[in-house]
Design a protein around this motif. Structure first.
Motif, PDB file in Angstrom:
ATOM      1  N   VAL A 109      32.205  44.245  42.760  1.00  0.00           N
ATOM      2  CA  VAL A 109      33.202  44.921  41.944  1.00  0.00           C
ATOM      3  C   VAL A 109      34.246  45.627  42.809  1.00  0.00           C
ATOM      4  O   VAL A 109      35.444  45.581  42.533  1.00  0.00           O
ATOM      5  N   ALA A 110      33.774  46.255  43.883  1.00  0.00           N
ATOM      6  CA  ALA A 110      34.681  47.077  44.686  1.00  0.00           C
ATOM      7  C   ALA A 110      35.858  46.279  45.227  1.00  0.00           C
ATOM      8  O   ALA A 110      36.958  46.795  45.365  1.00  0.00           O
ATOM      9  N   SER A 111      35.627  44.997  45.511  1.00  0.00           N
ATOM     10  CA  SER A 111      36.689  44.224  46.160  1.00  0.00           C
ATOM     11  C   SER A 111      37.406  43.295  45.183  1.00  0.00           C
ATOM     12  O   SER A 111      38.051  42.332  45.612  1.00  0.00           O
ATOM     13  N   THR A 112      37.277  43.545  43.888  1.00  0.00           N
ATOM     14  CA  THR A 112      37.923  42.668  42.921  1.00  0.00           C
ATOM     15  C   THR A 112      38.821  43.508  41.999  1.00  0.00           C
ATOM     16  O   THR A 112      38.418  44.585  41.556  1.00  0.00           O
ATOM     17  N   SER A 113      39.999  43.030  41.709  1.00  0.00           N
ATOM     18  CA  SER A 113      40.905  43.798  40.847  1.00  0.00           C
ATOM     19  C   SER A 113      40.544  43.572  39.381  1.00  0.00           C
ATOM     20  O   SER A 113      39.977  42.545  39.017  1.00  0.00           O
ATOM     21  N   THR A 114      40.872  44.561  38.540  1.00  0.00           N
ATOM     22  CA  THR A 114      40.593  44.411  37.110  1.00  0.00           C
ATOM     23  C   THR A 114      41.351  43.233  36.533  1.00  0.00           C
ATOM     24  O   THR A 114      40.847  42.543  35.652  1.00  0.00           O
ATOM     25  N   ALA A 115      42.551  43.000  37.036  1.00  0.00           N
ATOM     26  CA  ALA A 115      43.351  41.880  36.510  1.00  0.00           C
ATOM     27  C   ALA A 115      42.618  40.563  36.727  1.00  0.00           C
ATOM     28  O   ALA A 115      42.536  39.727  35.827  1.00  0.00           O
ATOM     29  N   LEU A 116      42.018  40.433  37.918  1.00  0.00           N
ATOM     30  CA  LEU A 116      41.301  39.194  38.216  1.00  0.00           C
ATOM     31  C   LEU A 116      40.054  39.057  37.337  1.00  0.00           C
ATOM     32  O   LEU A 116      39.750  37.975  36.837  1.00  0.00           O
ATOM     33  N   MET A 117      39.359  40.194  37.152  1.00  0.00           N
ATOM     34  CA  MET A 117      38.164  40.160  36.298  1.00  0.00           C
ATOM     35  C   MET A 117      38.540  39.725  34.882  1.00  0.00           C
ATOM     36  O   MET A 117      37.876  38.892  34.264  1.00  0.00           O
ATOM     37  N   ALA A 118      39.615  40.300  34.377  1.00  0.00           N
ATOM     38  CA  ALA A 118      40.052  39.987  33.015  1.00  0.00           C
ATOM     39  C   ALA A 118      40.400  38.513  32.904  1.00  0.00           C
ATOM     40  O   ALA A 118      40.025  37.836  31.944  1.00  0.00           O
ATOM     41  N   GLU A 119      41.080  38.019  33.933  1.00  0.00           N
ATOM     42  CA  GLU A 119      41.482  36.624  33.914  1.00  0.00           C
ATOM     43  C   GLU A 119      40.258  35.712  33.875  1.00  0.00           C
ATOM     44  O   GLU A 119      40.195  34.752  33.128  1.00  0.00           O
ATOM     45  N   LYS A 120      39.255  36.069  34.692  1.00  0.00           N
ATOM     46  CA  LYS A 120      38.046  35.245  34.720  1.00  0.00           C
ATOM     47  C   LYS A 120      37.312  35.292  33.384  1.00  0.00           C
ATOM     48  O   LYS A 120      36.733  34.312  32.925  1.00  0.00           O
ATOM     49  N   MET A 121      37.320  36.473  32.766  1.00  0.00           N
ATOM     50  CA  MET A 121      36.604  36.632  31.506  1.00  0.00           C
ATOM     51  C   MET A 121      37.226  35.785  30.412  1.00  0.00           C
ATOM     52  O   MET A 121      36.549  35.106  29.657  1.00  0.00           O
ATOM     53  N   VAL A 122      38.550  35.848  30.313  1.00  0.00           N
ATOM     54  CA  VAL A 122      39.228  35.151  29.232  1.00  0.00           C
ATOM     55  C   VAL A 122      39.410  33.671  29.568  1.00  0.00           C
ATOM     56  O   VAL A 122      39.532  32.829  28.688  1.00  0.00           O
ATOM     57  N   GLY A 123      39.421  33.369  30.859  1.00  0.00           N
ATOM     58  CA  GLY A 123      39.539  31.976  31.255  1.00  0.00           C
ATOM     59  C   GLY A 123      40.970  31.580  31.540  1.00  0.00           C
ATOM     60  O   GLY A 123      41.256  30.470  31.921  1.00  0.00           O
TER      61      GLY A 123
END
Lengths: 511, 319
Positions: A232-246
Motif C-alpha cells: 500500500v505504501a508505494s501505490t497511489s490511490t489513483a492506481l488502486m482505484a483504476e485497478k479496482m474498477v478495471g
C-alpha cells in the motif's frame, strides 16, 4: 523478522460458482501473520464470498485453504472459530434484547456451580468483557442492552465476540459502511491496536482512504478474479482505484455553469417534529430554482431527514410553508405532491423506496399503477407494467438477471437505487429530491448517480440534494445550505465556500 | 372468600404451568397455539395410564395418582414433537400447525378412549374415570383470616406445579440452555453464528411446552371433573396463551395474569351461587374471565413485545 513473514493463511486456486455466476475464479492469496491485509473491489467483485469461505460459510468448489502451514477444510463457522478465525459481518448478528455480555458469551458461556446445578456466570463474563475493553481501549458498557446501542457500539460488541473467543485472524466485512467519519477513525485506530497485539487482520472494503490509512498490503478483486496484490505504501490511490474498477476513472464531475430559472420550491419558516416529537427542523427557509442543485449539508442527525420527509409529504410540517411551483403544498399528501411533479429518492431504500418482495416491474410502476394505461378500472394491466419496466431497464441501464420479473430483493444495492431513480425521474416532474443517494454504493455506481444529478439539473429541473457526505455536496452543488441543529445556518453559492468553511458550519463552529 | 381463593388457585396454577410451556416454545421463536391440544393429549395419556394400571396392575392409589402426572407429561411431550417436527423440520406454517394439532388432539383422544374402553370394559365410553384427588390443609396456617384460603384444601399437584415453575424459571433465566432459547427467539442468525444448533434448541423448547401442558391438562382433569373426556377442551390452552401474552412472555408476570384469571373465574362462580340465579345466567357469568381477557388486551397489547423472530422459519442461508 522471519516469524512475522510466515504466511498464516494461504488460499490456493480457490474457485466458487453460484448459479449463473463465477464469484471467485482461481484466486490465490497469502496473508502474513500480524499484518493488516486489505481486500479491495467493487460491490459484487467476490471479496465477501472469498472471506465467507475462509469463515466456513461456504465451501470452495475447487482449491485449497492452508492455515499455519497445514491444509484445512472449514465446513462451518463453528469450525472456523475453533481455528481461531473471527469475522465481523456487514449485518451484525446480535440478539437485540440481550446485554452486551450475554451476546459476547453466547455459545461459550462461563458457568458456576451451586451444589449440583450449573448456572451461567453473567458476572464473571461481564468482568472478562470489561478487561478486554480496557486492554483494547474499547468503550462499552457490558450491562447495556444491544437495542439501546448505536451502530458503532454494536460493532464493538462484534469485535469483542471475536476477542472473547481468542481469535487470531480477524475478518472485517465492510466495517465502515455504516459509520460516521469520527466512528470510522476510531475503528481504524482499534484495528491498528489489534494488529499491534499480534492479530492478523483482513479488511474487506471499497474505500481507498481506509486502505491507505491502515493496511500494509492490498489485494484487488474484479469480477471474481484476483487482479493484483501490492504494497500500500508505494501505490497511489489513483492506481488502486483504476485497478479496482478495471479502467481509468475520473473523480471530478464535469459540469457547466448553472442556468437558474424560476423558483420551483420555496420553503418558508418550516418547522418539523421528528419521530420523538422533538422539533428537528426549526424555522428553515430557502428556495430552489429550476436548473439549480441545492445541496443541504450537515452532520447526520441535524434534521436533514426530517426536512426531506416534510418536503416529500412523509412528515407533517408543524409550522411554516412549503410552496411548490407557486402553489401552497404544505398540506398536500404524498400522492398529490408526486402527481404534481415532485420526485423523491428516499434515504431508506429498503424501507421506503422499494417493496423488496415485489418484482422489479411492480416497483417501477409503483407511482403510476393507479392511472391508465397501468390500470383499467380496478384491474392492473400486467403487460403494461412489463413493457414499461423493459423500457426503464433499457434507458437507465438497470442490470437484472430476469428482466421485469426479477425479485427486487435479489438485486444489488446499486441497481436497486437505479430503479428508484428511474421510477422517480421518469415521472417528469419539476423537482427531484435526492436523500443520501449514493450511501453504501461503490465508486462506479456513485459516479453514475452524481452524473445523473447534474444531468437532471442541466435538463432544467430543480434538484434538492441532502447528503452527509461533504465530497458529494461539493461535487454536485450550485448552492449549499448547511443544516446545523435543525437550523439553516448558512446559504451561499457553492463557489464562494471552501471545503473547510462548509465543515466549520457543519460542526457549528461558525454560524 | 375462602372458596374463591381455593378454587382460584386450583385453576390458576395449572394455567401457569401451561403458560410456562408456551413461554419456552415462543421465546425460542416457535408460535404455539397447540397448547390446548397438548394439554388434552397429556390428560388423555394420564387417564389411559390410570385406567390400565387400575385394570391390570392395581398399584397403590396415591402412587398411581403421582405417576399419572409423569405419564401425562410424557404424552404431552410426545405429541408436541409433532408440532416441533412440522414447524422446524418441515417448515410448516406455525399457526396452521398449532390449530391442526388442536383439532387432531380432540378427535384422536375421544376416538382412542372409546377404543380402549371398549376393549377393556366392553362399553364404548369416551371417558377415563380417575380417582378423586386428595386435598390437604396446612394445620395452623389455614386459620389465618382471608390468607388462610391459600393453605386450605390444596391439591398435591398445586405443590408440584410450584416446584416445576421454580425449576423451569431457573432453566429459562439462569441456565445456558435458557440463554440459547431466548436468543433463538430474537435472532436465530446470531445463535447459529455462535455455533449453536438452532433447530435442536427449538425442538427441545417445544417439547418442554408439551411436557408442561401435559401436566397442566392432568391437573384440570383431576380438579374439574375427576375424569378425562373431550370435555377437557374448554379453552384453558387459549387462556394460557392469553396469560403468556399479558405476561409479556415472562414467567413472573404470567403468574400474575394467571392468578387474575383464576380468581376472576372463581369469584364469578361464587357470585352466581350467592345471587341464586338460573343456570342460563350462570353460563353468562362464567364468561367473565374471557371478557376480562378482552379488556386487558386493550391495555396490554401496546406495551407488550413479542419475541422478534416469533413465527419465522429459520433459514440458514438467508442473510
Amino acid at each position: 523478522m522471519p516469524d512475522t513473514a510466515d504466511n498464516i493463511i494461504e488460499l490456493r486456486n480457490i474457485t466458487k460458482r453460484f448459479p449463473g455466476i463465477v464469484a471467485n475464479d482461481d484466486v490465490s492469496l497469502s496473508v502474513r501473520k500480524g499484518e493488516i491485509f486489505a481486500l479491495l473491489g467493487e460491490n459484487g467483485a467476490g471479496k465477501s464470498t472469498l472471506m465467507s469461505m475462509l469463515f466456513g460459510m461456504y465451501e470452495p468448489d475447487a482449491g485449497e485453504i492452508w492455515l499455519r502451514g497445514q491444509q484445512v477444510r472449514i465446513a462451518s463457522p463453528a469450525e472456523a472459530v475453533a481455528l481461531d478465525i473471527g469475522m465481523v459481518h456487514q449485518h451484525f448478528k446480535l440478539v437485540s434484547n440481550y446485554t452486551v455480555t450475554e451476546n459476547i458469551i453466547l455459545g461459550v458461556e462461563p458457568t458456576r456451580r451451586l451444589g449440583p446445578v450449573r448456572y451461567v456466570d453473567r458476572k464473571g463474563g461481564a468482568e472478562r468483557v470489561r478487561q478486554l475493553c480496557e486492554r483494547y481501549d474499547l468503550e462499552l458498557d457490558p450491562e447495556a442492552l444491544i437495542e439501546d446501542l448505536g451502530v458503532s457500539s454494536q460493532q464493538r460488541v462484534e469485535i469483542l465476540k471475536m476477542l472473547y473467543r481468542e481469535a487470531e485472524i480477524l475478518i472485517f466485512d465492510e466495517p465502515t459502511a455504516m459509520l460516521t467519519p469520527q466512528e470510522t477513525h476510531s475503528l481504524l485506530e482499534t484495528i491498528r491496536r489489534l494488529r499491534d497485539d499480534g492479530k492478523t487482520i483482513i479488511l474487506i472494503t471499497h474505500k481507498l482512504e481506509e486502505i491507505k490509512q491502515v493496511a500494509e498490503r492490498c489485494a484487488v478483486l474484479n469480477r471474481g478474479r484476483l487482479i493484483d496484490v501490492f504494497e500500500v505504501a508505494s501505490t497511489s490511490t489513483a492506481l488502486m482505484a483504476e485497478k479496482m474498477v478495471g479502467h481509468q476513472i475520473d473523480f471530478a464531475i464535469a459540469k457547466d455553469a448553472p442556468q437558474f430559472g424560476e423558483v420551483v420550491l420555496d420553503v418558508q419558516g418550516l418547522c418539523v417534529r421528528g419521530a420523538n416529537k422533538v422539533e428537528m427542523v426549526r424555522n428553515v427557509s430557502f428556495c430552489v430554482h429550476a436548473g439549480e442543485v441545492f445541496a443541504v449539508a450537515g452532520v447526520a442527525g441535524n434534521g436533514q431527514i426530517e426536512l426531506a420527509d416534510a418536503i416529500a409529504g412523509m412528515l407533517p410540517a408543524s409550522g411554516g410553508e412549503i410552496r411548490f411551483k407557486g402553489q401552497d403544498a404544505t398540506r398536500a399528501n404524498v400522492r398529490q405532491r408526486s402527481v404534481d411533479g415532485m420526485a423523491y429518492i428516499p434515504e431508506d431504500r429498503h424501507g421506503v423506496g422499494l417493496v423488496l418482495d415485489f418484482q422489479l416491474s411492480e416497483n417501477l410502476g409503483a407511482k403510476r399503477y393507479f392511472r391508465p394505461p397501468f390500470a383499467r378500472g380496478p384491474l392492473l394491466q400486467r403487460d403494461e407494467f412489463r413493457r414499461y419496466a423493459n423500457e426503464l431497464i433499457e434507458r437507465f441501464d438497470i442490470r437484472v438477471s430476469a428482466g421485469p420479473g426479477t425479485p427486487t430483493r435479489s438485486m444489488s444495492g446499486g441497481n436497486q437505487q437505479k430503479a428508484i431513480i428511474a421510477r422517480e425521474i421518469d415521472l417528469g416532474g419539476r423537482l427531484v429530491v435526492f436523500v443520501q443517494p449514493t450511501r453504501g454504493l461503490d465508486i462506479g455506481a456513485t459516479l453514475a448517480i452524481r452524473n445523473r444529478i447534474i444531468a437532471e439539473r442541466d435538463a432544467g429541473k430543480a434538484v434538492l440534494l441532502v447528503s452527509i457526505e461533504l465530497d458529494e455536496v461539493l461535487a454536485c452543488a450550485d448552492t449549499i445550505g448547511v443544516l446545523y441543529n435543525g437550523q439553516m445556518t448558512k446559504i451561499a453559492p457553492a463557489a464562494s465556500l471552501s471545503r473547510n468553511e462548509v465543515g466549520e458550519y457543519m460542526m457549528g463552529v461558525k454560524r | 372468600m375462602n372458596t374463591i381463593i381455593i378454587d382460584g388457585l386450583s385453576y390458576a396454577l395449572p394455567l401457569l404451568i401451561i403458560g410456562i410451556g408456551g413461554i419456552f416454545s415462543e421465546r425460542s421463536g416457535v408460535t404455539n397455539l397447540a397448547l390446548e391440544g397438548l394439554l388434552g393429549f397429556g390428560a388423555f395419556t394420564g387417564g389411559l395410564f390410570v385406567t390400565l394400571v387400575n385394570r391390570f396392575l392395581g398399584l397403590d392409589d396415591m402412587l398411581t395418582f403421582y405417576l399419572s402426572f409423569v405419564a401425562a407429561a410424557l404424552g404431552g411431550a410426545a405429541f408436541s414433537l409433532l408440532h416441533a417436527l412440522l414447524c422446524i423440520k418441515f417448515r410448516a406454517n406455525q399457526v396452521i400447525s398449532g390449530v391442526v394439532i388442536n383439532i387432531a388432539a380432540m378427535a384422536l383422544t375421544g376416538f382412542l378412549a372409546m377404543l380402549v374402553n371398549q376393549a377393556i370394559a366392553g362399553s364404548a365410553s369416551n371417558k377415563f374415570l380417575l380417582t378423586t384427588a386428595p386435598r390437604y390443609s396446612v394445620p395452623a396456617l389455614k386459620d389465618i383470616p382471608i390468607l388462610g384460603g391459600f393453605f386450605t384444601n390444596i391439591y398435591p399437584f398445586e405443590l408440584i406445579i410450584i416446584a416445576l415453575a421454580a425449576i423451569f424459571w431457573f432453566i429459562l433465566y439462569r441456565s445456558r440452555f435458557g440463554l440459547h432459547v431466548m436468543a433463538c427467539g430474537d435472532n436465530p442468525q446470531a445463535v447459529d453464528a455462535a455455533g449453536i444448533n438452532v433447530a435442536r434448541v427449538r425442538m427441545v423448547a417445544v417439547s418442554i411446552s408439551g411436557l408442561l401442558s401435559g401436566v397442566g391438562g392432568m391437573c384440570f382433569a383431576y380438579s374439574i371433573s375427576a375424569n378425562v373426556s373431550p370435555a377437557i377442551y374448554v379453552g384453558a390452552g387459549y387462556l394460557a396463551i392469553a396469560a403468556m401474552i399479558f405476561g409479556n412472555w415472562k414467567i413472573v408476570p404470567t403468574l400474575a395474569a394467571c392468578l387474575i384469571f383464576g380468581f376472576a373465574r372463581s369469584a364469578a362462580y361464587q357470585l352466581v351461587l350467592y345471587l341464586k340465579i338460573g343456570s342460563m345466567v350462570t353460563d353468562l357469568a362464567m364468561t367473565i374471565p374471557y371478557i376480562l381477557v378482552l379488556v386487558l388486551l386493550i391495555f396490554f397489547s401496546k406495551r407488550n413485545r413479542a419475541p422478534r423472530a416469533l413465527g419465522q422459519i429459520y433459514d440458514k442461508g438467508q442473510r
